[in-house]
Design an enzyme around this catalytic site. Sequence first.
Site, PDB file in Angstrom:
ATOM      1  N   SER A  90      20.134  12.584 -42.420  1.00 16.25           N
ATOM      2  CA  SER A  90      19.513  11.796 -41.350  1.00 16.25           C
ATOM      3  C   SER A  90      18.543  12.659 -40.544  1.00 16.25           C
ATOM      4  O   SER A  90      18.000  12.208 -39.536  1.00 16.25           O
ATOM      5  CB  SER A  90      20.589  11.219 -40.432  1.00 16.25           C
ATOM      6  OG  SER A  90      21.413  12.269 -39.930  1.00 16.25           O
TER       7      SER A  90
ATOM      8  N   ASN B  68      31.170  13.934 -34.343  1.00 18.74           N
ATOM      9  CA  ASN B  68      31.350  12.560 -33.867  1.00 18.74           C
ATOM     10  C   ASN B  68      31.161  12.441 -32.354  1.00 18.74           C
ATOM     11  O   ASN B  68      30.460  11.551 -31.881  1.00 18.74           O
ATOM     12  CB  ASN B  68      32.726  12.029 -34.299  1.00 18.74           C
ATOM     13  CG  ASN B  68      32.876  12.050 -35.822  1.00 18.74           C
ATOM     14  OD1 ASN B  68      31.889  12.262 -36.535  1.00 18.74           O
ATOM     15  ND2 ASN B  68      34.083  11.842 -36.311  1.00 18.74           N
TER      16      ASN B  68
ATOM     17  N   THR C 256       3.446 -28.094 -19.409  1.00 21.48           N
ATOM     18  CA  THR C 256       4.767 -28.213 -20.031  1.00 21.48           C
ATOM     19  C   THR C 256       4.490 -28.854 -21.381  1.00 21.48           C
ATOM     20  O   THR C 256       3.560 -29.680 -21.489  1.00 21.48           O
ATOM     21  CB  THR C 256       5.723 -29.103 -19.211  1.00 21.48           C
ATOM     22  OG1 THR C 256       5.141 -30.399 -19.071  1.00 21.48           O
ATOM     23  CG2 THR C 256       5.988 -28.512 -17.821  1.00 21.48           C
ATOM     24  N   HIS C 257       5.240 -28.471 -22.385  1.00 19.41           N
ATOM     25  CA  HIS C 257       5.002 -28.970 -23.753  1.00 19.41           C
ATOM     26  C   HIS C 257       3.573 -28.673 -24.215  1.00 19.41           C
ATOM     27  O   HIS C 257       3.047 -29.370 -25.080  1.00 19.41           O
ATOM     28  CB  HIS C 257       5.261 -30.482 -23.844  1.00 19.41           C
ATOM     29  CG  HIS C 257       6.544 -30.911 -23.205  1.00 19.41           C
ATOM     30  ND1 HIS C 257       7.748 -30.932 -23.871  1.00 19.41           N
ATOM     31  CD2 HIS C 257       6.813 -31.299 -21.935  1.00 19.41           C
ATOM     32  CE1 HIS C 257       8.703 -31.338 -23.037  1.00 19.41           C
ATOM     33  NE2 HIS C 257       8.166 -31.564 -21.853  1.00 19.41           N
TER      34      HIS C 257
ATOM     35  N   SER D  99     -14.256  -8.426 -37.109  1.00 27.11           N
ATOM     36  CA  SER D  99     -13.902  -8.833 -38.459  1.00 27.11           C
ATOM     37  C   SER D  99     -14.788  -8.067 -39.430  1.00 27.11           C
ATOM     38  O   SER D  99     -15.969  -7.842 -39.160  1.00 27.11           O
ATOM     39  CB  SER D  99     -14.123 -10.338 -38.619  1.00 27.11           C
ATOM     40  OG  SER D  99     -14.301 -10.654 -39.993  1.00 27.11           O
TER      41      SER D  99
ATOM     42  N   LYS E  96     -17.033 -12.453 -34.949  1.00 24.38           N
ATOM     43  CA  LYS E  96     -15.646 -12.503 -34.495  1.00 24.38           C
ATOM     44  C   LYS E  96     -15.280 -11.412 -33.500  1.00 24.38           C
ATOM     45  O   LYS E  96     -15.754 -10.297 -33.559  1.00 24.38           O
ATOM     46  CB  LYS E  96     -14.683 -12.363 -35.709  1.00 24.38           C
ATOM     47  CG  LYS E  96     -14.667 -13.534 -36.625  1.00 24.38           C
ATOM     48  CD  LYS E  96     -14.154 -14.831 -36.006  1.00 24.38           C
ATOM     49  CE  LYS E  96     -12.695 -14.785 -35.616  1.00 24.38           C
ATOM     50  NZ  LYS E  96     -11.815 -14.740 -36.812  1.00 24.38           N
TER      51      LYS E  96
ATOM     52  N   ASN F 245     -11.488 -10.404 -32.148  1.00 22.21           N
ATOM     53  CA  ASN F 245     -10.111 -10.839 -32.388  1.00 22.21           C
ATOM     54  C   ASN F 245      -9.099 -10.186 -31.443  1.00 22.21           C
ATOM     55  O   ASN F 245      -9.230  -9.015 -31.114  1.00 22.21           O
ATOM     56  CB  ASN F 245      -9.717 -10.514 -33.840  1.00 22.21           C
ATOM     57  CG  ASN F 245     -10.484 -11.346 -34.845  1.00 22.21           C
ATOM     58  OD1 ASN F 245     -10.844 -12.488 -34.552  1.00 22.21           O
ATOM     59  ND2 ASN F 245     -10.756 -10.775 -36.002  1.00 22.21           N
TER      60      ASN F 245
ATOM     61  N   GLU G   7      -1.772 -10.223 -30.868  1.00 25.47           N
ATOM     62  CA  GLU G   7      -1.080 -10.686 -32.073  1.00 25.47           C
ATOM     63  C   GLU G   7       0.020  -9.713 -32.483  1.00 25.47           C
ATOM     64  O   GLU G   7       1.099 -10.117 -32.915  1.00 25.47           O
ATOM     65  CB  GLU G   7      -2.081 -10.869 -33.214  1.00 25.47           C
ATOM     66  CG  GLU G   7      -2.990 -12.060 -32.989  1.00 25.47           C
ATOM     67  CD  GLU G   7      -4.122 -12.111 -33.996  1.00 25.47           C
ATOM     68  OE1 GLU G   7      -4.270 -13.140 -34.649  1.00 25.47           O
ATOM     69  OE2 GLU G   7      -4.865 -11.115 -34.126  1.00 25.47           O
TER      70      GLU G   7
ATOM     71  N   TYR H  54      35.192   6.619 -35.929  1.00 24.70           N
ATOM     72  CA  TYR H  54      33.875   6.942 -36.485  1.00 24.70           C
ATOM     73  C   TYR H  54      33.816   6.572 -37.961  1.00 24.70           C
ATOM     74  O   TYR H  54      34.749   6.816 -38.729  1.00 24.70           O
ATOM     75  CB  TYR H  54      33.549   8.445 -36.321  1.00 24.70           C
ATOM     76  CG  TYR H  54      32.187   8.779 -36.908  1.00 24.70           C
ATOM     77  CD1 TYR H  54      31.047   8.603 -36.143  1.00 24.70           C
ATOM     78  CD2 TYR H  54      32.046   9.175 -38.229  1.00 24.70           C
ATOM     79  CE1 TYR H  54      29.782   8.839 -36.677  1.00 24.70           C
ATOM     80  CE2 TYR H  54      30.793   9.414 -38.784  1.00 24.70           C
ATOM     81  CZ  TYR H  54      29.657   9.241 -37.992  1.00 24.70           C
ATOM     82  OH  TYR H  54      28.422   9.463 -38.530  1.00 24.70           O
TER      83      TYR H  54
ATOM     84  N   GLN I 183      25.692   6.223 -38.386  1.00 26.36           N
ATOM     85  CA  GLN I 183      24.453   6.996 -38.442  1.00 26.36           C
ATOM     86  C   GLN I 183      23.228   6.071 -38.441  1.00 26.36           C
ATOM     87  O   GLN I 183      22.134   6.491 -38.066  1.00 26.36           O
ATOM     88  CB  GLN I 183      24.472   7.857 -39.712  1.00 26.36           C
ATOM     89  CG  GLN I 183      23.233   8.681 -39.933  1.00 26.36           C
ATOM     90  CD  GLN I 183      23.448   9.690 -41.041  1.00 26.36           C
ATOM     91  OE1 GLN I 183      24.167  10.677 -40.859  1.00 26.36           O
ATOM     92  NE2 GLN I 183      22.865   9.454 -42.195  1.00 26.36           N
TER      93      GLN I 183
ATOM     94  N   LYS J  22      20.493   5.030 -35.090  1.00 27.62           N
ATOM     95  CA  LYS J  22      19.352   5.682 -34.434  1.00 27.62           C
ATOM     96  C   LYS J  22      18.009   5.095 -34.826  1.00 27.62           C
ATOM     97  O   LYS J  22      17.132   4.909 -33.976  1.00 27.62           O
ATOM     98  CB  LYS J  22      19.365   7.181 -34.736  1.00 27.62           C
ATOM     99  CG  LYS J  22      20.463   7.900 -33.993  1.00 27.62           C
ATOM    100  CD  LYS J  22      20.770   9.229 -34.633  1.00 27.62           C
ATOM    101  CE  LYS J  22      22.242   9.551 -34.546  1.00 27.62           C
ATOM    102  NZ  LYS J  22      23.084   8.741 -35.468  1.00 27.62           N
TER     103      LYS J  22
END
Length: 463
Positions: free
Chosen positions: A23, A110, A155-156, A277, A283, A285, A290, A317, A322, A325
Site C-alpha cells: 500500500s 494496527n 420550484t420544479h 471546443s 463554443k 464551455n 460539469e 483488524y 487497508q 485510505k
Amino acid sequence: MSTLWQGRFEGGPADELLAFTVSLPVDRRLAVDDLAGSRAHVRGLARAGILTDDEAAVVLAALDRVGDELVSGRFTFEPTDEDIHTAIERRVTALAGAAGAKLHTGRSRNDQVATALRLWCKRELAAVARRVLTLQRTLLDRAREAGAAYLPGYTHLQRAQPVLLAHHLLAHGWALARDVDRLLDCRRRADVSALGAGALAGSSLPLDPDATARDLGFASRFENSLDAVSDRDFVAEALFALSLVAVHLSRMGEEVIVWSTDEFGFARLDDAYATGSSMLPQKKNPDIAELARGKAGRVIGDLTGLLATLKGLPLSYNRDLQEDKEPLFDAVDQLSLGLTAMAGLYGTLTFDVARMQAAADSPYAAATDLAELLVDRGTPFRDAHALVGALVRDSLERHVPLAELVEAHPDLGADGAALLEPGRPVSRRRTAGGAGPDPVSLQLERFGRRLEVDAERLGESSE
Ligand code: ARG
C-alpha cells in the site's frame, strides 16, 4: 528479502504477494503522521523505562533524519517496504541500531495505522473546511454586490416567485455552512488516539495510552482496544461529509451550466474559467461546473466503496481495512481542487441582471401577491387562490394582459394591478429568512457573522 514478520517464516514472500498487498504508493502521504506517532511512542517507551533516555534520543534523532530524507526525496524505498510504516521502521532501525530495534515495542501496525490516519483526518478535514469557507466568502461578496437585483425563484424548474439574487446565492452559502459544521463535527470524533491498543488487546508492558494521546494532541484515547484497531467510522463519516460537499458543489455546478446557456442567459463565464471546443469555434464551455457535477459521482463512490469494505468485517483488524485510505485521499484531493475551482468560477461569473429581471417580471409571478391582497381584504386564502388562478387561465386563454383583468376585478382593482409592476413582488417578501430586501439585508449580516465564527473555529482547530 526481510520482512517485519520473518522470524516465523522459513521463506520470503512471493512477488505476487507483495505486488497485491503493498500500500506504499497510497499511504506514503501518511509519513508525517507516522513519524509523529512514532515520536510519541518513543517518548512513551522512555517514560515506561523500556528505552533509556539515551536510546530514546538516538531513536528520535533517527526519526528526524528519516523525516528529512522523506521531505528531500533522498529516502530510498526497498521492494519489501509494503507500506510507509514498514519503510520508516526499517530505516530507523538501520540508523539507530539496537535502540532502533526497540521502536516497535508494545506497538502494532494496527494501532499505528489507525493513529496516523486519525492525525491525517484531523488536519485535512480542517483544511477542506477552510476551502469551503473561501467559497462561502466568494458567495457573500457576490451577494453583497448583487444589491437589489432579482431573478425568478424556481420550484420544479418552473418559475415560481421572484427572489433577490443575493438570497439565491446565500442559499448555497448556508448549505456550505452546514458542511463546515459537519466536517468539524466528524473531526471531533477522529480526535481520539488509537496508540496503545497494540495489535488488538493492549500490552503487558507499562505503557500509558493517555499520555501518548496527550503527547499527540488528541482530545482523548480509545476506550476499547478491539474497537480502536477496527473502527473506521471516522473515515466513513468523513467521506459522507465530503460527499455532501461534493453534492452541493454539483448542484452549484448544474446551476452555472443552466444559467450560462443561451436559453437562460443569466450568467456569462469568464474566459479563465471556461474552455473552448476543438471543433466548434463559437463554443465556450462550463467544464469546471460539469466536473463539479461529475466528480460528485466519484466521491459518492468513494463513500459507498468504503461502506462495502467495512460491512461484514469481524472484529478486529482485517487487512481489508487497508482499503480505507485510497477513497479518503481521493475524496479530499478532488474536493480540494473542486472547491478552489468553484470559488474562482463563482467569483468571476458575470450576471446578466437585465435578463434575470426580465424573466422574473412576468405578471404571473405576482399571482401569490394578488391572492394575498385578497386575503388582506378578508377573502379566505383557498377562495383567493381559485379566483386568481381563474384570472391567470382567462388571461392565457383569451390573450388578455393579466393587469387588465386584475384592474377590472372589483376586489382587486388598481391596487391589484400595481402589484404586477416589475420589482414589486420581490420587495414584498418581508418575513424573516424570506427573499425580499429587508430580510436579505439581515441575512447578509448574519451570514457574514457566521463566516467569522467559523473562521475562528477553524483557526483554533487547525493544529
Ligand atoms: N498497510 C496496512 C494498513 O493500512 C498496515 C497494517 C498491516 N497490519 C497487518 N496486521 N498486516 O492497514
